[in-house]
Design a protein around this motif. Structure first.
Motif, PDB file in Angstrom:
ATOM      1  N   VAL A 186       0.847  -1.209   0.000  1.00 38.57           N
ATOM      2  CA  VAL A 186       0.000   0.000   0.000  1.00 38.57           C
ATOM      3  C   VAL A 186       0.877   1.252   0.000  1.00 38.57           C
ATOM      4  CG1 VAL A 186      -1.755   1.300   1.281  1.00 38.57           C
ATOM      5  CG2 VAL A 186      -1.896  -1.203   1.173  1.00 38.57           C
ATOM      6  N   LEU A 187       1.939   1.222   0.777  1.00 39.80           N
ATOM      7  CA  LEU A 187       2.826   2.400   0.846  1.00 39.80           C
ATOM      8  C   LEU A 187       3.445   2.678  -0.519  1.00 39.80           C
ATOM      9  CD1 LEU A 187       4.503   1.612   4.292  1.00 39.80           C
ATOM     10  CD2 LEU A 187       2.970   3.533   3.814  1.00 39.80           C
ATOM     11  N   THR A 188       3.797   1.613  -1.251  1.00 39.71           N
ATOM     12  CA  THR A 188       4.378   1.794  -2.592  1.00 39.71           C
ATOM     13  C   THR A 188       3.324   2.345  -3.552  1.00 39.71           C
ATOM     14  OG1 THR A 188       5.894  -0.025  -2.198  1.00 39.71           O
ATOM     15  CG2 THR A 188       5.554   0.593  -4.493  1.00 39.71           C
ATOM     16  N   MET A 189       2.145   1.714  -3.539  1.00 37.52           N
ATOM     17  CA  MET A 189       1.096   2.145  -4.488  1.00 37.52           C
ATOM     18  C   MET A 189       0.734   3.620  -4.282  1.00 37.52           C
ATOM     19  SD  MET A 189      -2.791   0.727  -4.930  1.00 37.52           S
ATOM     20  CE  MET A 189      -3.333   1.172  -3.300  1.00 37.52           C
ATOM     21  N   PHE A 217      -3.746   6.336  10.870  1.00 40.45           N
ATOM     22  CA  PHE A 217      -4.010   5.160  10.032  1.00 40.45           C
ATOM     23  C   PHE A 217      -5.155   5.534   9.091  1.00 40.45           C
ATOM     24  CE2 PHE A 217      -6.843   1.274   9.817  1.00 40.45           C
ATOM     25  CZ  PHE A 217      -6.149   0.676   8.770  1.00 40.45           C
ATOM     26  N   MET A 218      -4.981   5.224   7.798  1.00 38.39           N
ATOM     27  CA  MET A 218      -5.977   5.637   6.816  1.00 38.39           C
ATOM     28  C   MET A 218      -6.787   4.435   6.308  1.00 38.39           C
ATOM     29  SD  MET A 218      -5.416   7.987   3.413  1.00 38.39           S
ATOM     30  CE  MET A 218      -5.088   9.520   4.264  1.00 38.39           C
ATOM     31  N   PRO A 219      -7.932   4.133   6.933  1.00 38.81           N
ATOM     32  CA  PRO A 219      -8.773   3.036   6.445  1.00 38.81           C
ATOM     33  C   PRO A 219      -9.190   3.268   4.994  1.00 38.81           C
ATOM     34  CG  PRO A 219      -9.506   3.775   8.604  1.00 38.81           C
ATOM     35  CD  PRO A 219      -8.490   4.769   8.121  1.00 38.81           C
ATOM     36  N   GLY A 220      -9.185   2.194   4.218  1.00 37.54           N
ATOM     37  CA  GLY A 220      -9.607   2.286   2.818  1.00 37.54           C
ATOM     38  C   GLY A 220      -8.459   2.484   1.839  1.00 37.54           C
ATOM     39  N   LEU A 221      -7.263   2.820   2.342  1.00 35.88           N
ATOM     40  CA  LEU A 221      -6.174   3.207   1.437  1.00 35.88           C
ATOM     41  C   LEU A 221      -5.693   2.062   0.536  1.00 35.88           C
ATOM     42  CD1 LEU A 221      -4.377   5.639   0.661  1.00 35.88           C
ATOM     43  CD2 LEU A 221      -2.755   4.900   2.408  1.00 35.88           C
ATOM     44  N   GLY A 222      -5.890   0.828   0.969  1.00 38.63           N
ATOM     45  CA  GLY A 222      -5.455  -0.300   0.129  1.00 38.63           C
ATOM     46  C   GLY A 222      -6.487  -0.699  -0.907  1.00 38.63           C
ATOM     47  N   LEU A 226      -6.172  -4.809  -1.504  1.00 38.25           N
ATOM     48  CA  LEU A 226      -5.161  -4.873  -0.440  1.00 38.25           C
ATOM     49  C   LEU A 226      -5.748  -4.654   0.954  1.00 38.25           C
ATOM     50  CD1 LEU A 226      -2.270  -2.911  -2.233  1.00 38.25           C
ATOM     51  CD2 LEU A 226      -2.348  -5.350  -1.724  1.00 38.25           C
ATOM     52  N   SER A 227      -7.082  -4.684   1.021  1.00 39.87           N
ATOM     53  CA  SER A 227      -7.731  -4.351   2.294  1.00 39.87           C
ATOM     54  C   SER A 227      -7.247  -5.229   3.467  1.00 39.87           C
ATOM     55  CB  SER A 227      -9.254  -4.479   2.140  1.00 39.87           C
ATOM     56  OG  SER A 227      -9.873  -4.302   3.374  1.00 39.87           O
ATOM     57  N   ALA A 228      -7.223  -6.541   3.266  1.00 40.78           N
ATOM     58  CA  ALA A 228      -6.864  -7.442   4.373  1.00 40.78           C
ATOM     59  C   ALA A 228      -5.422  -7.193   4.816  1.00 40.78           C
ATOM     60  CB  ALA A 228      -7.048  -8.893   3.928  1.00 40.78           C
ATOM     61  N   GLU A 229      -4.527  -7.028   3.829  1.00 44.56           N
ATOM     62  CA  GLU A 229      -3.120  -6.798   4.163  1.00 44.56           C
ATOM     63  C   GLU A 229      -2.933  -5.433   4.838  1.00 44.56           C
ATOM     64  OE1 GLU A 229      -0.248  -7.432   1.017  1.00 44.56           O
ATOM     65  OE2 GLU A 229       1.119  -5.960   1.929  1.00 44.56           O
ATOM     66  N   HIS A 230      -3.668  -4.444   4.316  1.00 43.16           N
ATOM     67  CA  HIS A 230      -3.596  -3.086   4.885  1.00 43.16           C
ATOM     68  C   HIS A 230      -3.988  -3.122   6.365  1.00 43.16           C
ATOM     69  CE1 HIS A 230      -3.998   1.214   5.117  1.00 43.16           C
ATOM     70  NE2 HIS A 230      -5.322   1.236   5.107  1.00 43.16           N
ATOM     71  N   ALA A 231      -5.067  -3.842   6.678  1.00 42.98           N
ATOM     72  CA  ALA A 231      -5.540  -3.905   8.066  1.00 42.98           C
ATOM     73  C   ALA A 231      -4.533  -4.648   8.950  1.00 42.98           C
ATOM     74  CB  ALA A 231      -6.905  -4.603   8.118  1.00 42.98           C
ATOM     75  N   SER A 232      -4.079  -5.822   8.488  1.00 44.14           N
ATOM     76  CA  SER A 232      -3.238  -6.636   9.382  1.00 44.14           C
ATOM     77  C   SER A 232      -1.825  -6.048   9.509  1.00 44.14           C
ATOM     78  CB  SER A 232      -3.187  -8.091   8.906  1.00 44.14           C
ATOM     79  OG  SER A 232      -2.620  -8.157   7.628  1.00 44.14           O
ATOM     80  N   GLU A 233      -1.249  -5.566   8.409  1.00 44.77           N
ATOM     81  CA  GLU A 233       0.105  -5.007   8.487  1.00 44.77           C
ATOM     82  C   GLU A 233       0.127  -3.687   9.275  1.00 44.77           C
ATOM     83  OE1 GLU A 233       2.186  -7.536   7.991  1.00 44.77           O
ATOM     84  OE2 GLU A 233       3.524  -6.088   7.015  1.00 44.77           O
TER      85      GLU A 233
END
Ligand code: SF4
Length: 385
Positions: A186-189, A217-222, A226-233
């Motif tokens: 997400v950070l790269t994208m 923390f920005m919900p929705g950014l992935g 990438l939602s699941a990875e965004h939340a867990s990471e």
């Protein structure tokens, strides 16, 4: 009361501050953002980053002090001594008085105890220069008990422990970091120019120096993919950093933002409001920290997802469950009512008059499907950014 003479004073301020600094004295230590490449951010678009000369910043602090003195002298002259807060509120409400003076009045009304150094990353200043500014603030306004600033994780990671401790001792008490995500993908994208490791190192450095840390923390950014990875990471990184505050600031993406290109190409599939609420639930499930979770931005649907962790964790999850268990008609009603400013929290939909009002607005706008309600809300959200 006549306060027109206050318009003789003016000092420079920047465009934004965190919501929690609404009542702080705003001092612009640097201009704009030295990175300026996050694809979801247009705050400093086309503006060049500049370090301001320290003497100019110190002069702004002196002007703020003269504004305070002049307000006090005018208060006494008008026979309002002892009723200073009334006078500060009065000055704040006068549109003929310039914004910078009105902001000082608001700050004084709130007690004059906090200051925020603008703009996006003033910690990048040379440490001795920043110490000079912090010391001037503390000596000019002895009532200040909190001085805060934004900082990028990489900047905090580059400062030595000794430098950060010097800043803390000079009065820097809290740093706000826009983590946004703990997922490298997400950070790269999104062009954040940061890795999860940078966030962990920067956050730990700040905390290690005894400076309070507030992470966004920005919900929705992935997006959907990438939602699941965004939340867990994001939960993993924040668990490792253990900040004092985590603040939710839900993504809002619109035409004109560089991130809109990712939407058009299909790389970023924007989630609906309920999907984002579910994502926040997944994030909170994995969150294991000892600070305060805040939902203090108008872009967040559920402001009551707040509290001191770990104690408040179950309550936050229960709010999410309660919202998702509502019938679709009620969820749509709440979504519009909240975005239109009619509801403050989920319980407000049980007010029959308010519910009816929102229901009529939905009917008048012809918003009888989830898609149409989302379109209506997207228009309202444009005014929040
Ligand atoms: S670092 Fe902050 S201010 Fe700079 S571009 Fe990214 S989000 Fe915007």
């Amino acid at each position: 009361m006549e306060f027109g003479a206050l318009n003789n004073y003016h000092f420079e301020t920047g465009p934004i501050r965190p919501p929690s600094e609404a009542y702080s004295l705003l001092i612009r230590a640097t201009r704009n953002c030295p990175w300026n490449r996050c694809r979801f951010c247009v705050t400093y678009k086309d503006q060049k980053f500049e370090l301001r000369p320290v003497e100019d910043i110190l002069e702004d602090i002196r002007i703020a002090s003269r504004i305070v003195e002049t307000m006090q002298a005018a208060t006494v002259k008008s026979g309002y001594e002892g009723r200073e807060r009334e006078v500060h509120a009065f000055i704040y409400g006068q549109s003929y008085i310039n914004d910078c003076v009105r902001q000082v009045a608001l700050w004084q009304w709130a007690g004059g105890t906090s200051a925020f150094l603008q703009d996006a990353n003033s910690i990048i200043m040379r440490t001795p220069d920043l110490v000079n500014v912090l010391s001037a603030l503390k000596s000019t306004f002895p009532r200040l008990s909190r001085i805060t600033s934004y900082c990028r994780s990489k900047t905090a990671a580059k400062k030595t422990a000794g430098e950060l401790t010097e800043l803390q001792q000079a009065g820097l008490s809290r740093i706000h970091v826009g983590m946004e995500s703990g997922s490298d993908a997400v950070l790269t994208m999104t062009g954040k120019g940061m890795t999860a490791e940078d966030h962990i190192k920067g956050g730990r450095n700040i905390k290690g120096a005894g400076i309070e840390l507030s992470e966004y923390f920005m919900p929705g950014l992935g997006g959907r993919k990438l939602s699941a990875e965004h939340a867990s990471e994001s939960a993993r990184v924040l668990n490792e950093v253990d900040p004092d505050f985590i603040r939710l600031r839900t993504l809002s993406v619109m035409d004109g933002m560089p991130l809109w290109e990712n939407v058009k190409s299909g790389e970023l599939e924007v989630q609906g409001e309920d999907e984002v609420v579910r994502e926040i639930g997944e994030f909170i499930e994995k969150l294991d920290f000892n600070g305060v979770l805040k939902s203090d931005h108008i872009l967040n649907l559920l402001p009551e997802i707040e509290g001191k962790f770990p104690e408040a964790k179950q309550d936050c999850l229960d709010v999410i469950k309660r919202y998702l268990a509502l019938p679709l008609k009620d969820r749509l009603n709440f979504r519009l009512g909240r975005r239109a400013g009619l509801y403050e929290n989920l319980n407000d939909i049980y007010d029959a008059r308010g519910y009816q009002q929102v229901d009529e607005a939905l009917q008048q706008a012809g918003a009888d499907t989830e898609e149409k309600v989302d379109e209506l809300i997207a228009q309202l959200k444009e005014h929040f950014i």
